[in-house]
Design an enzyme around this catalytic site. Sequence first.
Site, short mmCIF file in Angstrom:
data_model
loop_
_atom_site.label_atom_id
_atom_site.label_comp_id
_atom_site.label_asym_id
_atom_site.label_seq_id
_atom_site.Cartn_x
_atom_site.Cartn_y
_atom_site.Cartn_z
CG ASP A 34 -19.64 9.76 -7.70
OD1 ASP A 34 -18.86 10.43 -8.41
OD2 ASP A 34 -19.29 9.13 -6.69
CE1 TYR A 37 -19.37 6.83 -15.76
CE2 TYR A 37 -20.70 5.35 -14.38
CZ TYR A 37 -19.76 5.54 -15.38
OH TYR A 37 -19.22 4.45 -16.02
CG ASP A 38 -24.62 6.52 -10.18
OD1 ASP A 38 -23.62 6.00 -10.71
OD2 ASP A 38 -24.71 6.74 -8.96
CB SER A 83 10.46 -11.09 -11.54
OG SER A 83 11.75 -11.61 -11.52
CG LEU A 84 11.35 -5.47 -11.51
CD1 LEU A 84 10.63 -4.36 -10.74
CD2 LEU A 84 12.13 -4.88 -12.67
CD GLU A 115 6.89 3.07 -13.44
OE1 GLU A 115 6.27 2.04 -13.11
OE2 GLU A 115 7.47 3.18 -14.52
CE LYS A 117 9.03 -4.91 -6.73
NZ LYS A 117 8.00 -5.78 -6.21
CG ASP A 119 2.90 -5.42 -1.74
OD1 ASP A 119 3.29 -6.33 -2.50
OD2 ASP A 119 2.98 -5.48 -0.51
NE ARG A 138 5.82 -12.70 -12.37
CZ ARG A 138 7.08 -13.14 -12.46
NH1 ARG A 138 7.76 -12.91 -13.55
NH2 ARG A 138 7.63 -13.79 -11.49
CE1 TYR A 226 4.65 -3.90 -14.65
CE2 TYR A 226 3.42 -3.22 -12.69
CZ TYR A 226 3.96 -4.22 -13.49
OH TYR A 226 3.82 -5.53 -13.11
CE LYS A 292 9.41 -0.01 -14.57
NZ LYS A 292 7.98 0.15 -14.85
CE LYS A 316 10.61 -5.50 -2.12
NZ LYS A 316 10.80 -6.91 -2.38
CB CYS A 410 -6.82 -5.84 38.22
SG CYS A 410 -5.71 -4.51 37.71
CB CYS A 413 -5.68 -2.69 41.78
SG CYS A 413 -7.18 -3.09 40.89
CB CYS A 428 -9.15 -3.47 36.07
SG CYS A 428 -9.04 -2.93 37.77
CB CYS A 434 -7.13 0.05 39.38
SG CYS A 434 -5.85 -0.71 38.39
#
Length: 671
Positions: A34, A37-38, A83-84, A115, A117, A119, A138, A226, A292, A316, A410, A413, A428, A434
Amino acid sequence: MANKQIAEKIAQLRQQLNHHSYQYYVVDDPEIPDIEYDRLYRELQKLEKDHPELITNDSPTQRVGDQPLASFAQVKHELPMLSLDNVFNEQELSEFYRRIQQRLEYDGSIEFAAEPKLDGLAVSLLYEHGVLVRAGTRGDGTTGEDITQNVRTIHSVPLRLMRDYPDILEVRGEVFMPKAGFEALNRKARENDEKVFVNPRNAAAGSLRQLDPKITASRPLAMYCYAVGKVEGMTSTVTTHSEMLNQLMAWGLPLCKERAVVTDVAGCLEYFNQLAEKRDALPYDIDGIVYKVNNLRWQRDLGFVAKAPRWAIAHKFPAQEEITRVNDIEFQVGRTGALTPVARLEPVFVGGVTVSNATLHNMDEVERKDVRIGDQVIVRRAGDVIPEVVRVVPGSRQGSPDKVKLPAQCPVCGSDILQQEGEAVARCSGGLFCQAQRKESIKHFASRKAMDIDGLGDKLVEQLVDAGLIDHVDDLFDLTVDQLSGLERMGEKSAQNLVDSLKKSKQTTLPKFIYSLGIREVGEATARNLANHFGSLEKLMTADEEQLLSVPDVGPIVAAHIKSFFSQAHNIEIVNKLRDAKVCWHDIAVAEAQEQSLAGKTFVITGTLATMSRDAAKQALLAKGAKVTGSVSKKTSYVVVGENPGSKASKAEQLGVEILDEQGLQKLLEY
Ligand code: IVH
């Protein structure tokens, strides 16, 4: 440098940065650390600052725009975003399969691209001549919102495609928030007394809905593609969905690694079960599998019904959240006296099992969620995690039940309940007086990671304490076959087995023994560190605070718990009785003090580290003689930067302090 050379250098840096982003986000196989990259990024930033006329919109430095929007514009989807339909079991899946076979008038095997699904939220990306020009939600499938500014801040979304792309490419996918990022975001929100997000999906939705792209940029979002929408300007030779997804990846777009090609219902189910097993370990939330039809010609033949394709289906997982009623709220007393409010529920099937109790964690959580007896609540059981009450269903309360109050005494006890200023946990004060605490401490003592007493389970401990046969852990070793075989459901044979395994357990190890004492905040790892550091129980028992603090993983709070444990006469008495009963272990040869290879160096740690807690990193650095402070100055030797670092990382950059990533830190710690 001449202007032409500068332009070339800029182009080269952008190409390098895009390549390394692709390796990191899409291929998941970074070629450079990294920090390198920076360095390239800063070099580009500097050149662009000196030559602003050379800045282009698709430069990797231009992800975050600085103008908040007044409102989102609309985007029209030329091809609707669908949608599905869902199935929930094998039978419904088989019916889906049969319907397809009938429509295709084909009774052979059908191949599917399968694949997870994801969320999150469906998003469409439009690339013109390889450059990302628009991103939309969407919406209702036909019209969505223009969230281009926000999607540009998602690092896995390329601002420019790589090689041989079509003139126009619209791709669709899911924007989501990985679990680790979600946890970190909520942790920060809690620290700042801000609202926490209910789940990663809501957090992703909330983050995309920001008018100020700087806020979105600060949220850890990711995307997997997808499907494709409109494509123009290329003749494609691709004949299957899976080939098309591979093609997207070759253009630089991020795709889920778990995708596979499967055949028939049996293949679908096998993949489904595999992913269900893996689900908890995946770094992002999924709520099912999408199958699919792989053959694109068949997809065209099958077409659509209403808003969903006939050629795809979502299978699901059973819901991890369900609604049920709180019948009662009780308080359980744990080993250290901590009171846990527990909701007794109307039994409900969730996450694959029937749940009738769910934790409410502590009183702060009860107040925050304002759960009361009689409320309808959402209960969550994910994987092997203890079921918890997530929240009250708004508007579900009947009448005005009382707020839940912390008991003054408590429930087991009768001792006073104490809650320290600023602590969420109430306890407690009865200690080993106790019975609940006694039972829990004996269960802990007998457990596998502690003394590992075979055959002494939780139920039996309860029975022994209730029958008055034992009060404390040392009493275990006085138990006789006669006493035990008098217990309900205990034959002579099992009684003898238990006496044998008690005897066997006496030969233990120092780390296990320390852990089995049940000192607050001393878990397995800390017990091991303490054993390795001090080598013998005597040294640990007499250690002062400074010595304790030099043990990795031990901070002031843990040190105070250890000191307090060994300063109480009854604990010393129990330790002595255990030794009299011949509980024994080998002491550990302690190596000479570690070489202080980092003496004189000052470190600052910021962000979340992947392989250790910030505290563990701090302790490891301290053990090598380094200093660890909270703020960056010119005197700081290194700033260790994890995920989602705070402003300390940019401060370090400004001051030119060396930045270390986690790997770099580990290297230093190895020497
Ligand atoms: S395919 C025509 N694949 O699920 C195909 N959708 O319930 C349309 N989703 O709106 C979608 N992961 O937001 C597809 N691997 C995946 C998906 C996926 C999540 C979402 C998507 C869609 C919703 C339908």
